[in-house]
Design an enzyme around this catalytic site. Structure first.
Site, mmCIF file in Angstrom:
data_model
loop_
_atom_site.group_PDB
_atom_site.id
_atom_site.type_symbol
_atom_site.label_atom_id
_atom_site.label_comp_id
_atom_site.label_asym_id
_atom_site.label_seq_id
_atom_site.Cartn_x
_atom_site.Cartn_y
_atom_site.Cartn_z
ATOM 1 N N LYS A 1 -3.675 -8.420 4.065
ATOM 2 C CA LYS A 1 -2.670 -9.249 3.439
ATOM 3 C C LYS A 1 -1.740 -8.430 2.552
ATOM 4 O O LYS A 1 -0.669 -8.872 2.200
ATOM 5 C CB LYS A 1 -3.342 -10.324 2.547
ATOM 6 C CG LYS A 1 -4.330 -11.203 3.262
ATOM 7 C CD LYS A 1 -4.981 -12.162 2.239
ATOM 8 C CE LYS A 1 -6.424 -12.351 2.544
ATOM 9 N NZ LYS A 1 -7.128 -13.098 1.484
ATOM 10 N N GLY A 2 -2.196 -7.246 2.174
ATOM 11 C CA GLY A 2 -1.514 -6.487 1.120
ATOM 12 C C GLY A 2 -0.082 -6.105 1.425
ATOM 13 O O GLY A 2 0.703 -5.875 0.507
ATOM 14 N N ASP B 1 0.679 -1.327 2.814
ATOM 15 C CA ASP B 1 0.977 -1.311 1.373
ATOM 16 C C ASP B 1 0.709 0.047 0.751
ATOM 17 O O ASP B 1 1.547 0.591 0.036
ATOM 18 C CB ASP B 1 0.186 -2.419 0.639
ATOM 19 C CG ASP B 1 -1.307 -2.427 0.968
ATOM 20 O OD1 ASP B 1 -1.778 -1.579 1.770
ATOM 21 O OD2 ASP B 1 -2.024 -3.299 0.429
ATOM 22 N N ASP C 1 -4.826 5.217 1.060
ATOM 23 C CA ASP C 1 -5.799 5.683 0.068
ATOM 24 C C ASP C 1 -6.661 6.766 0.739
ATOM 25 O O ASP C 1 -6.234 7.909 0.854
ATOM 26 C CB ASP C 1 -6.592 4.448 -0.386
ATOM 27 C CG ASP C 1 -7.522 4.707 -1.539
ATOM 28 O OD1 ASP C 1 -7.063 5.146 -2.588
ATOM 29 O OD2 ASP C 1 -8.741 4.463 -1.387
ATOM 30 N N LYS D 1 -1.499 7.644 -1.974
ATOM 31 C CA LYS D 1 -2.330 8.368 -2.952
ATOM 32 C C LYS D 1 -2.930 9.578 -2.249
ATOM 33 O O LYS D 1 -4.100 9.534 -1.837
ATOM 34 C CB LYS D 1 -3.483 7.483 -3.427
ATOM 35 C CG LYS D 1 -3.147 6.345 -4.357
ATOM 36 C CD LYS D 1 -4.473 5.658 -4.741
ATOM 37 C CE LYS D 1 -4.275 4.386 -5.505
ATOM 38 N NZ LYS D 1 -5.542 3.630 -5.654
ATOM 39 N N PHE E 1 -5.696 2.741 -9.839
ATOM 40 C CA PHE E 1 -5.724 1.480 -9.106
ATOM 41 C C PHE E 1 -4.542 0.617 -9.538
ATOM 42 O O PHE E 1 -4.377 0.318 -10.713
ATOM 43 C CB PHE E 1 -7.038 0.746 -9.327
ATOM 44 C CG PHE E 1 -7.229 -0.385 -8.366
ATOM 45 C CD1 PHE E 1 -7.668 -0.150 -7.067
ATOM 46 C CD2 PHE E 1 -6.926 -1.687 -8.744
ATOM 47 C CE1 PHE E 1 -7.812 -1.193 -6.157
ATOM 48 C CE2 PHE E 1 -7.070 -2.735 -7.842
ATOM 49 C CZ PHE E 1 -7.517 -2.481 -6.551
ATOM 50 N N ASP F 1 -3.800 -6.353 -4.387
ATOM 51 C CA ASP F 1 -4.667 -7.226 -5.165
ATOM 52 C C ASP F 1 -5.785 -6.484 -5.880
ATOM 53 O O ASP F 1 -6.139 -5.362 -5.525
ATOM 54 C CB ASP F 1 -5.338 -8.245 -4.240
ATOM 55 C CG ASP F 1 -6.417 -7.597 -3.355
ATOM 56 O OD1 ASP F 1 -6.096 -6.623 -2.659
ATOM 57 O OD2 ASP F 1 -7.577 -8.046 -3.396
ATOM 58 N N ARG G 1 -1.430 -10.420 -6.334
ATOM 59 C CA ARG G 1 -0.559 -10.077 -5.200
ATOM 60 C C ARG G 1 0.871 -10.548 -5.429
ATOM 61 O O ARG G 1 1.817 -9.967 -4.904
ATOM 62 C CB ARG G 1 -1.066 -10.729 -3.906
ATOM 63 C CG ARG G 1 -2.401 -10.210 -3.398
ATOM 64 C CD ARG G 1 -2.634 -10.742 -1.989
ATOM 65 N NE ARG G 1 -4.012 -10.603 -1.542
ATOM 66 C CZ ARG G 1 -4.534 -9.501 -1.003
ATOM 67 N NH1 ARG G 1 -3.794 -8.423 -0.881
ATOM 68 N NH2 ARG G 1 -5.790 -9.482 -0.603
#
Ligand code: IMP
Ligand code: MG
Length: 191
Positions: free
Chosen positions: A53-54, A111, A114, A142, A163, A170, A176
């Site tokens: 969903k991000g 989004d 990582d 990142k 973070f 989220d 969000r």
């Protein structure tokens, strides 16, 4: 009115803004211009594939800013684990089912990269499905967190190992909807 609770404001949980709305819009324009530049033939299908969903907020802004014709689709993946650590075991929760994979240039809209495990897995998965080409556009990267060898083709901006929430991202499904990207106050994690 008596006993009225103070209205909850999610902005009060943010320690500070890392990337403002205006800064995000500049990053969106930069990524959109690069995509327009790299896919100049309007007769070739370009699929923007939003990873739920991000990435939904980035997707919405990006698809409005890209000028060439695009199709859109959605996949949902999860990596086991919750909270602030992504473990990298990828599950496909919503797949795409198309008969024209060999005619599709795909740009995955993500989004944040990582560990890199989600995108490494997904790009290989879509290659196996027969897509003509696959690239990845990520708003945030990142690089210091990388566990596997993976580089996105389009990156809004690199950030430190912190973070972040907002603009689709989220913490336990909250934040969000914030229009900017921020860092949570430490006490939010212990609530
Ligand atoms: P990767 O497979 O480790 O690259 O996982 C990327 C996914 O982890 C992203 O799509 C996000 O859902 C999540 N993630 C990584 N870092 C953050 C963060 O700082 N805030 C919110 N979600 C994050
Ligand atoms: Mg997440």
């Amino acid at each position: 009115m008596e006993n009225q609770n103070k209205m909850y404001n999610i902005n009060d949980d943010i320690a500070y803004t890392m990337i403002s709305e205006e800064e995000i819009q500049a990053l969106v324009k930069k990524v959109a211009a690069a995509i327009d530049h790299d896919y100049p033939d309007p007769h070739k299908k370009l699929l923007l594939l939003c990873i739920l969903k991000g990435s939904v907020v980035f997707m919405g802004d990006l698809m409005k800013t890209i000028k060439r014709p695009v199709e859109i689709d959605f996949m949902k993946v999860s990596s086991y684990g919750s909270g602030t650590v992504s473990s990298g075991n990828v599950n496909i929760l919503l797949d795409i089912h198309r008969g024209d994979m060999q005619d599709l240039d795909i740009v995955i809209i993500e989004d944040i990269i990582d560990s890199g495990k989600t995108m490494k897995y997904l790009t290989q998965y879509l290659k196996n499905k027969g897509a003509r080409s696959i690239r990845v556009a990520a708003l945030l990267d990142k690089p210091s967190r990388r566990k596997v060898d993976f580089e996105a083709d389009y990156i809004g901006v690199e950030i430190e190992d912190e973070f972040v929430v907002g603009y689709g991202l989220d913490y336990d499904e909250r934040y969000r909807a914030l229009p900017y990207i921020g860092i949570l106050k430490p006490e939010v994690y212990t609530k």
